[in-house]
Structure formats: structure tokens, C-alpha cells
Motif scaffolding. Structure first.
Motif, PDB file in Angstrom:
ATOM      1  N   UNK B  36      12.836 -31.660 -31.705  1.00 50.28           N
ATOM      2  CA  UNK B  36      12.507 -31.982 -33.119  1.00 50.28           C
ATOM      3  C   UNK B  36      12.559 -30.784 -34.093  1.00 50.28           C
ATOM      4  N   UNK B  42      18.174 -27.570 -38.069  1.00 49.00           N
ATOM      5  CA  UNK B  42      19.674 -27.629 -38.241  1.00 49.00           C
ATOM      6  C   UNK B  42      19.894 -28.458 -39.763  1.00 49.00           C
ATOM      7  N   UNK B  43      19.046 -29.682 -39.992  1.00 48.03           N
ATOM      8  CA  UNK B  43      19.121 -30.374 -41.106  1.00 48.03           C
ATOM      9  C   UNK B  43      18.881 -29.223 -42.424  1.00 48.03           C
ATOM     10  N   UNK B  46      21.722 -26.816 -42.852  1.00 47.49           N
ATOM     11  CA  UNK B  46      22.903 -27.462 -43.498  1.00 47.49           C
ATOM     12  C   UNK B  46      22.949 -27.699 -44.779  1.00 47.49           C
ATOM     13  N   UNK B  47      21.372 -27.987 -45.261  1.00 40.76           N
ATOM     14  CA  UNK B  47      21.184 -28.426 -46.654  1.00 40.76           C
ATOM     15  C   UNK B  47      21.231 -27.116 -47.499  1.00 40.76           C
ATOM     16  N   UNK B  50      24.974 -26.121 -47.611  1.00 33.46           N
ATOM     17  CA  UNK B  50      25.502 -27.197 -48.868  1.00 33.46           C
ATOM     18  C   UNK B  50      25.166 -26.970 -50.114  1.00 33.46           C
ATOM     19  N   UNK B  51      23.819 -26.669 -50.534  1.00 40.36           N
ATOM     20  CA  UNK B  51      23.513 -26.389 -51.887  1.00 40.36           C
ATOM     21  C   UNK B  51      24.184 -25.275 -52.336  1.00 40.36           C
ATOM     22  N   UNK B  53      26.891 -23.709 -51.302  1.00 37.00           N
ATOM     23  CA  UNK B  53      28.373 -23.977 -51.446  1.00 37.00           C
ATOM     24  C   UNK B  53      28.526 -24.459 -52.741  1.00 37.00           C
ATOM     25  N   UNK B  54      27.921 -25.524 -53.219  1.00 40.07           N
ATOM     26  CA  UNK B  54      27.831 -26.354 -54.290  1.00 40.07           C
ATOM     27  C   UNK B  54      27.267 -25.575 -55.555  1.00 40.07           C
ATOM     28  N   UNK B  56      24.249 -25.119 -56.315  1.00 41.69           N
ATOM     29  CA  UNK B  56      23.134 -25.628 -56.723  1.00 41.69           C
ATOM     30  C   UNK B  56      21.898 -25.108 -56.122  1.00 41.69           C
ATOM     31  N   UNK B 370      20.246 -35.082 -57.092  1.00 37.51           N
ATOM     32  CA  UNK B 370      20.166 -36.419 -56.371  1.00 37.51           C
ATOM     33  C   UNK B 370      19.299 -36.019 -55.159  1.00 37.51           C
ATOM     34  N   UNK B 371      19.227 -34.810 -54.927  1.00 38.62           N
ATOM     35  CA  UNK B 371      18.439 -34.463 -53.670  1.00 38.62           C
ATOM     36  C   UNK B 371      16.753 -34.266 -54.139  1.00 38.62           C
ATOM     37  N   UNK B 374      15.966 -38.224 -55.627  1.00 35.44           N
ATOM     38  CA  UNK B 374      15.681 -39.259 -54.499  1.00 35.44           C
ATOM     39  C   UNK B 374      14.676 -39.024 -53.569  1.00 35.44           C
TER      40      UNK B 374
END
Lengths: 437, 404
Positions: B36, B42-43, B46-47, B50-51, B53-54, B56, B370-371, B374
Motif C-alpha cells: 500500500x 508511486x502515485x 508520479x503526481x 507530472x505537476x 513537468x506541466x 503547475x 483540476x487536481x 476535483x
């Protein structure tokens, strides 16, 4: 004695009366009417009100339906035909929209010349479902039920045949590994059954499939997910969600009943989080946020994402239903299984789950019906389900302004699917009823 | 004489982690925990990747920036200069509004339909069966869109309400059903209206106090007070008296036709009406089945026993049937309310400005967050559900049969 009696009583009948018919109010239709419709003041009022409602409703629906026009190119053409036939103020349904666009409502933008593929897949689906649903059919047919998903996938998406075959090969390898591992040790068997196929799919399946399709390019035309729509899409999402969510839901329910602290809390957290948030928000998560959570560059099919989300969503609900069934089972059953010396999985598989699942059939089927209805929500993330297509059709110039006919058609299709699922659950309940309560 | 095998003396072996049931659960939990933690890290990594990279960041400051969009239905003050946070609040209140209205109407419909489906009248029970099966087996989304289409395409335009236009207002010229929505009279709160509201709240509290007093008295002495009539009197008389003594502080503002549209009154938009009706009719069908099952779950012997004790039908219902039926009815009823609240997010189909449309819709689109958006949206629904289901558990425990 009898003489005195004869003198004191004026008249004594000496013969039996012939048997008479019962009073007219106590037999046949009149009795039924009196008992069921006019048994009291309140009842009479209710009857009158409902007759009024029925007459009013049918008075609107029947002429509309009977005057319906099935053959026209557009709504204006429909109106012209109506004016000619019935006059301009008559109410008349324009089902021409269904005859003109039924293929779109059923298949979305699937290539017209390939319609035989989804139709065949649907027939295969029915044939694969039959042995699962009715256990009077020979059990050997279940092998076909297990193979059918791969055939259906191949028929719907097309492409090379080696892809689905490799996935199938992974499952076969897994079961072989389980069998051989079982001779050594139960735990090694389980580990092997999980690890071997996963490793196979990760590292070997791709190259082998590529090599084989170079050698023997067997395949049919590839169709993209974005071309699929209508009831085909609803059925694909619904059926995959239903098939995958049941096992997952059962595992979650067992996890929630577990004595192990961490497993229990993880299951509870998962179930409550999923159930606490509406499906729409999860679908938006799948379409907007998944790109954040996965490694950069991963981008997989929107339909697959939706299927995963819908499966997870339904499995949380099923877990709660099954938990109810597990809790309703008398504690003696668990203890009896332990007393027989069965281990956890055997006791669950042989004693507990068959009874618990039987109790929870109505709830499970209700969840399935809910899942199937919820497939309509995918319209909000840009998939063309029947409702999305009805919006598209209503936006065209020919059919602008039409709404009832489309809604009636879509509603009726969903009603048929869902209602028959509900009836099947009643049939199953009755069949599994064991008399004792 | 039987010989006992020697108890194994050697200490802990590693294989016990797998084979010994005392340790196996620990092993499984530790493995699950590790997996877990790995999964979540990992999530998260990644987030973060990605953030960055963008270009943000993860920041909730956008909630205090000006929103810059209008919301056509609001229960609190809001303008396009207000913040995104305020817009989210307007959306939350709109969600709660439609959920509350829906729950009330769905309960009323459901109870009526559930009782009538059990009626001995064949026609009525069939008619209700058609309603229940029809709504249960067709997607809610279709009903929302259908009712919205009827409201906005089949209802008369406002100008049809002029002289000779063919349409007329209902209920003594106070309600107008048009294709732009429904106009109803709007209460205008005058000077002393707070006192009036205070009196009303006090009288409601008084009813509760009186009821508990009456129950205690009945349990102690056996006397039954006319609870219903005294409660009704407490409900109406003080408020009506106060209304006239204070000089009618609350008046009604009637909608009137002016130009091409109605002016004054309260404007209920089609989106609200369609959503409200569809949610209520749909959930009402489910509640009808719950009510029916609840009534059927009380065995007939209970009624007969109550009659044998000499109770009248009304008392039988109140004192014997309902307390037992409610125990079966309430938990699924609450979960239907929860479902209705979550289903209100289908407002997206008709453009009703609920929390998904403001926080999870326009705000996300405008700020590109959006992160965060939502996440907050999900959190709102989650908290709402957990609070309601927590309350339900407390209630369930209080009415549960006390078994040994």
C-alpha cells in the motif's frame, strides 16, 4: 312429540329445496369487482381516481402512438405527412427518427459494413451467459463461457488475433503454474499463479504477439473505441463492469469482515471513499486526473478507464450487499466450518459464501441494474452512449425539436434490460428457496 | 497410558511466518502495508513529477481569487467579483437545496406509493406498480432530461399569459408555469419578522417538550393525552396570534406579467424544477419499495395481537406496527436520501448550478486546477455522506433490538 310440533308450527317444509346458484354478487366478475374495486368508500374513490388517471393517460398516449409515422426523412416531412393524413392539430408520434437513426442508437459510429461483428458478439454473449444463468444446461458449456470474452473482444475491436490470444495464454499459463505449484506447496501455487502470468504479460506477450503477427498476420479490421457508441457501448461497459465487480466486491466484503486490523481498515476506507462520492466525480477523475497519477506518457483508452472506474464503483456497493449476507448468516455456520477443520478459504468457498451470496442475490442484482443504468453517465466525459447520441440527433437540422420519440425508445430499451434482470433475480431466489426460514 | 509428544523446544523459525496461523496474519498485514505504501508513494511521486513537468503547483490559493463568472441561482449574496471559494459555497448551498427539496417530496411520494401498492384495490396497486417499475428500471438521467425538455418545450411562453394568450395562472393568479420556469409568490420579510420566526421556533420546541412529557406521563400513569390535537394547536395558534399582533410582518410578493416576462415573485428555474421532480419521482419509487417491504415485514400476528388486546386500528398502527416497521424502513431510507444527494450531481445535464457545476466545473476550467478542484469536490461529497451515515449508525444503535 312430532304431533304437537305439527300443531304448534303453522308450516313445515317436507322436501329439500333444490340447490340454487349462489347470489350473483358472490360469484364471478361481480364478486371480484366488489371485493377488489368497490369494497368501501375509500376504495371507490381510489378506483374512480385511477380510472380517471388511466383514461387521461391513454387518451393522450394512444392517439399519439396509433397515428405514429415511421417513414420520413425529417421532422418537417413528418409534420407534412401528419397534416395530410390526420390534420394539423392531431397528435402523432414521429418514429421515423428511430427508423432513420436506429443503427446509430445501437452501434454509434461503428462502420456500417461491420455491423455483423457486434451482432455476432451479442449472440455469443447470450450463448456464453446461458450456462452461467441456468444450471440445467450442461456444465461443460462453462468452458465456452470462459473463452467467449476473448472472442467477443476480438470481434468488437478487431485487429490482430494474437493480442487476445496472448492474454488468454497468460491465463492458461497461470492455471498450469497453479496446478504444478500445488504439488509442492499451496502458497507457492498461489504466488506462481499470480506471478507467472503477470511476468508473461509484461515481458513476453508483446514481443511474441509482434513476432507472430509478422509471421502470420491473421486479423480483421481494427475499430477504435471512439467509434463505438449507443447501446453497444452501454452493454460493453455494463457487462464488463458486472462481470468484474462481483469477484472484487466479494473479496472486499471478506476483507471488511476480516479480523486482521490493517486489511479490515483498508477495505473500509476503500468502500466508504468510493460510496461517499458520486459516480460522476469518479468519471471526471478517470478522464481528467488519471494523467496526473500515472507515469508521464501513459495514455490508455478512455473506455477502458471508464470500465475500471465503473467496476471499482460497483464493487464497493456489492461489497456492502455481500457483507449484509455474511452478517445475516448464523454464527453456527462459521463455527461448524471451523469444527470440520476447513481452512479459511475452503470454509468460505464451501460453507459460508454459497449461503451468504444466496441471501444477497436481490441486492447484488439491484446493484447490477444500477450499474447498467449508470452507464448513461459516460455521456459527460465525451463517450457517445444512447443519451449522448440522442443529443447529437436532436442537434441535427432534420430532427431538431424531436424529443419524446427518442426518449421513449431509449427508456424502453433500458427498461427491457433492467426489468429482465430483476425478473431473473426473482426466478433465482425462488429456485434457491430451501423452504426453511 | 498415552504418551504425550514432546512439545517442540526450538524457538522461532522463519517458516512459522507463513505456516503458523499465529504469525501468518501478521505477515499478510505487513506485506499489505508495504504494498500500500509503495503504491501510494508511486502515485504521489508520479503526481509531483507530472505537476512539475506541466509547471503547475498544488495550491489552494485560487479559492480566494475573484471568480469572474455569474451564477444564475444563488441563496447567498454573490457577484462575479466574488471569490472562487464563495462560488463553491453558492454551489454547495444549491446542492443542499435541491437535495433537501428532493428528500421531502420523495419521502411523501414514496410513502403514498408504498402504502397504495399494498392496497386491496387491484387497479390502484397495478397503477402504482407501473409507476414503481417504470422509474426503477429507466436511468435517472433520462428522466431528468425528459422532464427538462417537457418544461422548456411544452409549457407556454410568458407572453401567452397576456389577455387572450391562451394560458392562465394557477391558484388564484399566484403561480405561473412558463417555459422559462415557474413563478411563485415570494415572502417579503418585514420589520418584526424575526420575532415571528422566533415564536414559531419556540412553539416547535414546545411541541417536542410536550410530546416527551406526554409519553412519560403515559408510561407512568397509563393516561393518554390527545397529543395530536395539542401539538397541532401549539404549531398554529402562537404563530398566527403573533402574526396579527405584530401587524402582519410577512407579506407575499406576487409575480406579475410585465413586458415579455414575469416580474416579482420567486423564479424557480426549469433546471431546478426538472432536477427536483426527476430526483423525487425516481427516489420515490425506491422508497415505495422500502416502505412496502417494511410494512410486510411486520407479521400479521402483531396486528391480531393488538386487536386482541382491544387497541383501536389507529393505536395499533401507532404503537405496534409503525415502531417495528420503522426499524426496517429507516436505514435503507437514509441511504436513499444519500443516493439522492449524490445523484443531484446529475445537475450537469440541465445546467443547474450545483457544487459540481461551480467548483468542479467552471472554476476548474477557468483556473486549470483540476487536481485541487476535483479533490475538494470529492471531499465535500465524502464528508456529507460520512456525516449522514454516522448519524444513521447512531440512530440504528438506538432502535436496535436489545438482544443478548
Amino acid at each position: 312429540m312430532s304431533d304437537t310440533h305439527a300443531q304448534t308450527v303453522a308450516y313445515v317444509r317436507e322436501t329439500m329445496l333444490e340447490q340454487k346458484e349462489p347470489p350473483i354478487t358472490e360469484t364471478g366478475a361481480i364478486k371480484w369487482l366488489r371485493e377488489n374495486l368497490f369494497s368501501g368508500a375509500v376504495n371507490i374513490i381510489l378506483t374512480v381516481v385511477s380510472i380517471f388517471v388511466i383514461v387521461w393517460g391513454l387518451g393522450h398516449i394512444l392517439p399519439w402512438f396509433l397515428n405514429s409515422i415511421w417513414d420520413a426523412g425529417s421532422l418537417t416531412e413528418c409534420r407534412e405527412i401528419r397534416n395530410e393524413l390526420y390534420g394539423s392539430d392531431a397528435s402523432s408520434a414521429c418514429f421515423a427518427v428511430i427508423s432513420a437513426r436506429w443503427h446509430q442508437l445501437l452501434f454509434g459510429f461503428y462502420p456500417q459494413e461491420l455491423y455483423w461483428r457486434p451482432v455476432l458478439a451479442f449472440v455469443l454473449l447470450l450463448s456464453a451467459l446461458a450456462p452461467v444463468l441456468f444450471n440445467s444446461l450442461p456444465r461443460k458449456l462453462l468452458t465456452w463461457s470462459m473463452l467467449a470474452p476473448f472472442v467477443m473482444y476480438f470481434l468488437l475491436w478487431g485487429g490482430t488475433i494474437w493480442g487476445p490470444l496472448m492474454v488468454l495464454a497468460g491465463f492458461v499459463l497461470g492455471s498450469v503454474a497453479f496446478r504444478f505449484g500445488g504439488q509442492v506447496n499451496a502458497i507457492i501455487a498461489v504466488l506462481a499463479a499470480i506471478l507467472v502470468p503477470v511476468l508473461f504479460w509484461l515481458f513476453l506477450a508483446g514481443p511474441i504477439a509482434g513476432a507472430l503477427s509478422n509471421l502470420m498476420p491473421i486479423g480483421i479490421t481494427n475499430v477504435e473505441s471512439k467509434d463505438m457508441g449507443g447501446f453497444m457501448l452501454a452493454t460493453i461497459i455494463g457487462v464488463s463492469g458486472i462481470t468484474l465487480s462481483l469477484p472484487l466486491g466479494i473479496i472486499l466484503a471478506l476483507g471488511r469482515q476480516s479480523d486482521m486490523f490493517l486489511i479490515n481498515k483498508m477495505s473500509v476506507a476503500f468502500i466508504e471513499t468510493i460510496r461517499g462520492v458520486p459516480l460522476i466525480v469518479w468519471l471526471f477523475t478517470a478522464s481528467l486526473l488519471l494523467n496526473y497519477f500515472l507515469p508521464r506518457g501513459t495514455n490508455f483508452d478512455l473506455m477502458l478507464r471508464v470500465i475500471i472506474m465503473v467496476t471499482l464503483f460497483a464493487s464497493a456497493y456489492i461489497a456492502e450487499v455481500v457483507r449484509g449476507g455474511l452478517a445475516a448468516l448464523p454464527k453456527g455456520q462459521y463455527e461448524a466450518a471451523d469444527a470440520l477443520g476447513l481452512d479459511y478459504w475452503k470454509s468460505m468457498r464451501l460453507i459460508v459464501l454459497p449461503q451468504a451470496l444466496k441471501i444477497s442475490i436481490p441486492g447484488i442484482v439491484n446493484t447490477f441494474i444500477g450499474l447498467f443504468k449508470d452507464t448513461t453517465l459516460v455521456v459527460f466525459i465525451g463517450l457517445l452512449d444512447p443519451i449522448g447520441l440522442s443529443n447529437t440527433i436532436r442537434a441535427t437540422t432534420e430532427w431538431n425539436g424531436i424529443y419524446w420519440e427518442l426518449f421513449v425508445f431509449i427508456g424502453l430499451m433500458f427498461f427491457i434490460f433492467c426489468f429482465s434482470m430483476g425478473r431473473y433475480s426473482l426466478f433465482l431466489e425462488k429456485k434457491l428457496q430451501r423452504g426453511h426460514r | 497410558m498415552s504418551t504425550f509428544p514432546e512439545t517442540p523446544k526450538d524457538g522461532f523459525r522463519l517458516s512459522q511466518l507463513i505456516y503458523d496461523t499465529r504469525y501468518r496474519s501478521l505477515t499478510i498485514q505487513v506485506v499489505a502495508m508495504i504494498l500500500l505504501v509503495l503504491f501510494f508513494s508511486w502515485l504521489v511521486s508520479n503526481t509531483i513529477q507530472n505537476l512539475s513537468d506541466l509547471g503547475k503547483d498544488f495550491y489552494f490559493g485560487f479559492l480566494s481569487q475573484p471568480a469572474g463568472y455569474d451564477i444564475n441561482q444563488r441563496l447567498i449574496e454573490y457577484s462575479s467579483e466574488s471569490s472562487h471559494g464563495r462560488a463553491a459555497l453558492v454551489g454547495i448551498l444549491n446542492t443542499i437545496l435541491v437535495a433537501f427539496l428532493g428528500c421531502v417530496l420523495a419521502t411523501i411520494l414514496g410513502i403514498f406509493a408504498g402504502v397504495l401498492r399494498l392496497s386491496k384495490n387491484w387497479l390502484v396497486s397495478r397503477l402504482i406498480a407501473v409507476y414503481v417499475e417504470g422509474f426503477r428500471n429507466v436511468p435517472l438521467l433520462l428522466w431528468i432530461i425528459a422532464i427538462f425538455a417537457i418544461m422548456s418545450e411544452a409549457m407556454p411562453q410568458p407572453r401567452a399569459f397576456r389577455e387572450g394568450g391562451g394560458a392562465s395562472m394557477l391558484l388564484g393568479d399566484s403561480v405561473a408555469v412558463t417555459n422559462r420556469g415557474v413563478y411563485i409568490p415570494k415572502p417579503v420579510w418585514g420589520d418584526n419578522s424575526t420575532i415571528l420566526v422566533g415564536v414559531f421556533i419556540l412553539s416547535v420546541i414546545g411541541i417536542f417538550i410536550f410530546r416527551s412529557y406526554a409519553r412519560k406521563r403515559q408510561e407512568a400513569t397509563g393516561d393518554i393525552l390527545p397529543v395530536f390535537w395539542i401539538s397541532a394547536a401549539l404549531f398554529f395558534i402562537p404563530s398566527v396570534l403573533a402574526y396579527y399582533i405584530l401587524g402582519r410582518p410577512v407579506t407575499l410578493d406576487y409575480p406579475e406579467l410585465g413586458g415579455f416576462n414575469f416580474k416579482g415573485g420567486l423564479h424557480l428555474r426549469n433546471s431546478l424544477i426538472a432536477l427536483w421532480l426527476a430526483l423525487s419521482l425516481y427516489t420515490g419509487a425506491f422508497i415505495a419499495e422500502i416502505v412496502r417491504a417494511g410494512i410486510l415485514s411486520v407479521s400479521k400476528g402483531q396486528t391480531e395481537a393488538a386487536y386482541a388486546l382491544g387497541l383501536r386500528p389507529g393505536r395499533t398502527m401507532n404503537l405496534v406496527i409503525l415502531p417495528q416497521a420503522l426499524r426496517v424502513i429507516i436505514p435503507p431510507l437514509i441511504s436513499q436520501f444519500l443516493n439522492l444527494t449524490k445523484n443531484s450531481s446529475l445537475a450537469i445535464a440541465v445546467g443547474y448550478m450545483d457544487v459540481r457545476a461551480t467548483l468542479g466545473g467552471i472554476t476548474v476550467n477557468q483556473t486549470g486546477r483540476e487536481l485541487e478542484g476535483i479533490l475538494l469536490l470529492g471531499l465535500f461529497y465524502l464528508v456529507l455522506s460520512l456525516v449522514i451515515s454516522g448519524g444513521m449508525n447512531i440512530y440504528n444503535n438506538s432502535v436496535k433490538l436489545k438482544e443478548r
